[in-house]
Design an enzyme around this catalytic site. Structure first.
Site, PDB file in Angstrom:
ATOM      1  N   ARG A 185       2.004  13.349  37.726  1.00  0.00           N
ATOM      2  CA  ARG A 185       2.630  14.647  37.987  1.00  0.00           C
ATOM      3  C   ARG A 185       3.384  14.574  39.305  1.00  0.00           C
ATOM      4  O   ARG A 185       2.825  14.182  40.329  1.00  0.00           O
ATOM      5  CB  ARG A 185       1.610  15.784  38.054  1.00  0.00           C
ATOM      6  CG  ARG A 185       2.281  17.095  38.491  1.00  0.00           C
ATOM      7  CD  ARG A 185       1.514  18.339  38.167  1.00  0.00           C
ATOM      8  NE  ARG A 185       2.193  19.519  38.676  1.00  0.00           N
ATOM      9  CZ  ARG A 185       3.218  20.128  38.077  1.00  0.00           C
ATOM     10  NH1 ARG A 185       3.682  19.655  36.931  1.00  0.00           N
ATOM     11  NH2 ARG A 185       3.786  21.196  38.599  1.00  0.00           N
ATOM     12  N   HIS A 235       4.524  16.805  41.902  1.00  0.00           N
ATOM     13  CA  HIS A 235       4.242  18.188  42.295  1.00  0.00           C
ATOM     14  C   HIS A 235       4.887  18.474  43.640  1.00  0.00           C
ATOM     15  O   HIS A 235       4.545  17.859  44.653  1.00  0.00           O
ATOM     16  CB  HIS A 235       2.729  18.416  42.383  1.00  0.00           C
ATOM     17  CG  HIS A 235       2.358  19.847  42.598  1.00  0.00           C
ATOM     18  ND1 HIS A 235       2.096  20.712  41.554  1.00  0.00           N
ATOM     19  CD2 HIS A 235       2.225  20.574  43.731  1.00  0.00           C
ATOM     20  CE1 HIS A 235       1.806  21.910  42.036  1.00  0.00           C
ATOM     21  NE2 HIS A 235       1.886  21.852  43.363  1.00  0.00           N
ATOM     22  N   CYS A 290       3.668  32.793  41.849  1.00  0.00           N
ATOM     23  CA  CYS A 290       4.041  31.588  41.105  1.00  0.00           C
ATOM     24  C   CYS A 290       2.824  31.032  40.376  1.00  0.00           C
ATOM     25  O   CYS A 290       1.747  31.621  40.387  1.00  0.00           O
ATOM     26  CB  CYS A 290       4.633  30.536  42.044  1.00  0.00           C
ATOM     27  SG  CYS A 290       3.447  29.875  43.249  1.00  0.00           S
ATOM     28  N   GLY A 350       9.838  25.184  48.041  1.00  0.00           N
ATOM     29  CA  GLY A 350      10.831  26.145  47.569  1.00  0.00           C
ATOM     30  C   GLY A 350      11.948  25.532  46.746  1.00  0.00           C
ATOM     31  O   GLY A 350      13.102  25.923  46.878  1.00  0.00           O
ATOM     32  N   ASP A 383      18.133  24.371  41.960  1.00  0.00           N
ATOM     33  CA  ASP A 383      17.060  23.427  42.285  1.00  0.00           C
ATOM     34  C   ASP A 383      17.655  22.282  43.096  1.00  0.00           C
ATOM     35  O   ASP A 383      18.434  21.482  42.572  1.00  0.00           O
ATOM     36  CB  ASP A 383      16.420  22.899  40.995  1.00  0.00           C
ATOM     37  CG  ASP A 383      15.112  22.173  41.235  1.00  0.00           C
ATOM     38  OD1 ASP A 383      14.901  21.678  42.357  1.00  0.00           O
ATOM     39  OD2 ASP A 383      14.302  22.091  40.292  1.00  0.00           O
ATOM     40  N   ARG A 442      15.942  19.886  44.593  1.00  0.00           N
ATOM     41  CA  ARG A 442      15.043  18.739  44.700  1.00  0.00           C
ATOM     42  C   ARG A 442      15.670  17.465  44.139  1.00  0.00           C
ATOM     43  O   ARG A 442      16.441  17.498  43.191  1.00  0.00           O
ATOM     44  CB  ARG A 442      13.732  19.030  43.965  1.00  0.00           C
ATOM     45  CG  ARG A 442      12.890  20.086  44.634  1.00  0.00           C
ATOM     46  CD  ARG A 442      11.673  20.426  43.805  1.00  0.00           C
ATOM     47  NE  ARG A 442      12.048  21.064  42.545  1.00  0.00           N
ATOM     48  CZ  ARG A 442      11.171  21.456  41.624  1.00  0.00           C
ATOM     49  NH1 ARG A 442       9.883  21.252  41.818  1.00  0.00           N
ATOM     50  NH2 ARG A 442      11.586  22.043  40.521  1.00  0.00           N
TER      51      ARG A 442
END
EC number: 3.5.4.25
Length: 199
Positions: free
Chosen positions: A52, A54, A68, A95, A128, A130
């Site tokens: 995962r 995360h 969330c 975030g 997004d 990221r």
């Protein structure tokens, strides 16, 4: 070249009763202090481990915010990997990449009626921000190139493959609906996340 810097044993989970190891790294693309939490030495014992990616969420992971489902997804992954083994890549990308203070600014806008994506856009950010290159670098440092990815997020699926990691399987997390996060989860579904909010 990315390599493991330190590997230490610790117990994790809500009751600190799940044995694991935490790994730090050298040679990542940025100076962000990402870590891996490894269960049952999955990097050494499994050819295709559960993984995962995360992203850090102070409000959800630490303070169990109602806004969330991040803390619940993290805990679900920990409990799953305690049994089957696996690796959580804990990425310092608060975030969806905009940072904690900007996320709190976005929360103010959400309180006035915007959804999570509209709020980020209003502040001048994309949906997004990221990037998962460093996640791939961390897996490379563990000599892992094929994984079972724990996610509902199509961006994570695409990005990690773009960085050379092969997906054997995508394992979805549950929909953790609670008072206060219904609109947030619906916005994620509207943006392609694989969540069944009717369950």
């Amino acid at each position: 070249m990315t390599k493991v810097r330190a590997r230490i044993e610790l117990s994790v989970g809500q009751h600190s009763n799940i044995p694991a190891e935490m790994l730090s790294f050298e040679g990542l693309e940025t100076e962000k202090e990402h870590v891996a939490i490894v269960f049952n030495q999955a990097d050494k014992t499994q050819k295709t481990p559960l993984v995962r990616m995360h992203s850090e969420c102070l409000t959800g992971d630490v303070f169990h915010s109602s806004r969330c489902d991040c803390g619940e997804q993290l805990e679900e992954s920990i409990n799953k990997m305690a049994i089957s083994g696996g690796i959580i890549l804990y990425l310092r990308q608060e975030g969806r990449g905009i940072g904690l203070y900007n996320k709190l600014d976005a929360y103010e806008l959400q309180s006035k009626g915007m959804n999570t994506y509209e709020a980020n856009n209003h502040l001048g950010f994309g949906d997004d921000l990221r990037d998962f290159k460093e996640a791939a670098q961390m897996l490379g440092a563990l000599n892992i190139n094929t994984i079972k990815l724990v996610t509902n997020n199509p961006k994570k699926i695409k990005d990690i493959q773009d960085y050379g990691i092969t997906l054997d399987e995508v394992v979805h997390t549950h929909a953790h609906v609670k008072k206060g996060n219904e609109n947030y989860l619906q916005s994620k579904v509207d943006h392609g996340h694989q969540l069944d909010l009717d369950k």
